[in-house]
Scaffold this active site. Sequence first.
Site, short mmCIF file in Angstrom:
data_model
loop_
_atom_site.label_atom_id
_atom_site.label_comp_id
_atom_site.label_asym_id
_atom_site.label_seq_id
_atom_site.Cartn_x
_atom_site.Cartn_y
_atom_site.Cartn_z
CE LYS A 1 -2.41 -0.74 3.79
NZ LYS A 1 -1.75 -1.97 4.26
NE ARG B 1 -4.20 -0.89 9.90
CZ ARG B 1 -3.14 -0.29 9.42
NH1 ARG B 1 -3.23 0.86 8.83
NH2 ARG B 1 -1.97 -0.87 9.51
NE ARG C 1 7.29 -2.41 5.82
CZ ARG C 1 5.99 -2.19 5.90
NH1 ARG C 1 5.29 -1.86 4.83
NH2 ARG C 1 5.37 -2.29 7.05
NE ARG D 1 6.60 0.25 9.97
CZ ARG D 1 5.44 0.31 9.30
NH1 ARG D 1 5.41 0.85 8.09
NH2 ARG D 1 4.33 -0.13 9.82
NE ARG E 1 1.98 -4.01 11.55
CZ ARG E 1 2.87 -3.78 10.59
NH1 ARG E 1 4.06 -4.34 10.64
NH2 ARG E 1 2.57 -2.98 9.61
P1 AMP Z 1 0.74 1.10 8.91
O1 AMP Z 1 1.95 1.90 8.66
O2 AMP Z 1 -0.44 1.54 8.10
O3 AMP Z 1 0.98 -0.38 8.82
O4 AMP Z 1 0.31 1.39 10.43
C1 AMP Z 1 1.19 1.12 11.50
C2 AMP Z 1 0.42 1.06 12.81
O5 AMP Z 1 -0.25 2.33 13.04
C3 AMP Z 1 -0.71 0.04 12.86
O6 AMP Z 1 -0.24 -1.26 13.21
C4 AMP Z 1 -1.60 0.64 13.96
O7 AMP Z 1 -1.02 0.45 15.24
C5 AMP Z 1 -1.52 2.13 13.64
N1 AMP Z 1 -2.54 2.55 12.67
C6 AMP Z 1 -2.31 3.04 11.42
N2 AMP Z 1 -3.47 3.35 10.81
C7 AMP Z 1 -4.46 3.02 11.68
C8 AMP Z 1 -5.87 3.09 11.62
N3 AMP Z 1 -6.52 3.53 10.53
N4 AMP Z 1 -6.57 2.66 12.70
C9 AMP Z 1 -5.94 2.22 13.81
N5 AMP Z 1 -4.61 2.12 13.93
C10 AMP Z 1 -3.86 2.51 12.87
#
Ligand code: AMP
Length: 217
Positions: free
Chosen positions: A13, A86, A125, A159, A170
């Site tokens: 994404k 999400r 990654r 990360r 996750r």
């Molecule tokens: P990502 O970079 O999109 O994988 O997001 C990393 C982390 O940020 C996720 O594992 C959640 O802890 C938090 N996070 C990001 N976007 C959301 C969302 N829309 N709702 C809830 N938590 C989020």
Amino acid sequence: MNIVLLGYPGSGKGTQAKAIAEKFSLLHISTGDIFREAIAAKTPLGLEVTGYLSAGRLVPDRLVLEIVKAKLASVTKGLLFDGFPRTVEQAQGLDDHFSARDQAVDAVLFLDVDEQEVVQRLGNRRTCTKCGRIYNLISSPPLNKDGLCDGCGSPLLLRDDDKPEVVSRRLSVYKDQTEPLVAYYRGNGNFYSVKGGSAPAEVAAELAAIITRRVKA
Ligand code: AMP
């Protein structure tokens, strides 16, 4: 045009969102990036969300919706959401926000990638600590011999939430809370599933073709 990119963590994404946003002049909204920036800057938001990110859990819907709506308040261009919504509650919140403004989610692009593939991708990654550029040690390693970012020369890191124990949390959070969005959006006539396992340039071309068709429709 407002677009939502859906898919497992590691489905591509972030990489695709950057390319699409640039090509179609959309504002790229990554809630993950917003939270990581707040954590790095040690803002009150960062302090509030850091525990959720490091545990691989979702930040509560109320807070996520508040942050996203504040961001949308002053925006006039089309939007590209990456990592948001999400949960079904977030999707409903976004629909309510748009319908109050005579707008809508115009396309939902689902990057369909096998679970095994995303586990492998997340382990390989590496993310630039400064500019956020994303690499994969196997399919798109940095050209820089010392493993620094090709764009800005900063170090690349795995990360914390891409470490194996957090990745499995996750993925299960995704299945429980995010996968229901496929059913939520499918059937609206604007849901598109794209095989996300191909080379990034091929996926990008397919996504661009779908968006171009939508723009012309
Ligand atoms: P990502 O970079 O999109 O994988 O997001 C990393 C982390 O940020 C996720 O594992 C959640 O802890 C938090 N996070 C990001 N976007 C959301 C969302 N829309 N709702 C809830 N938590 C989020």
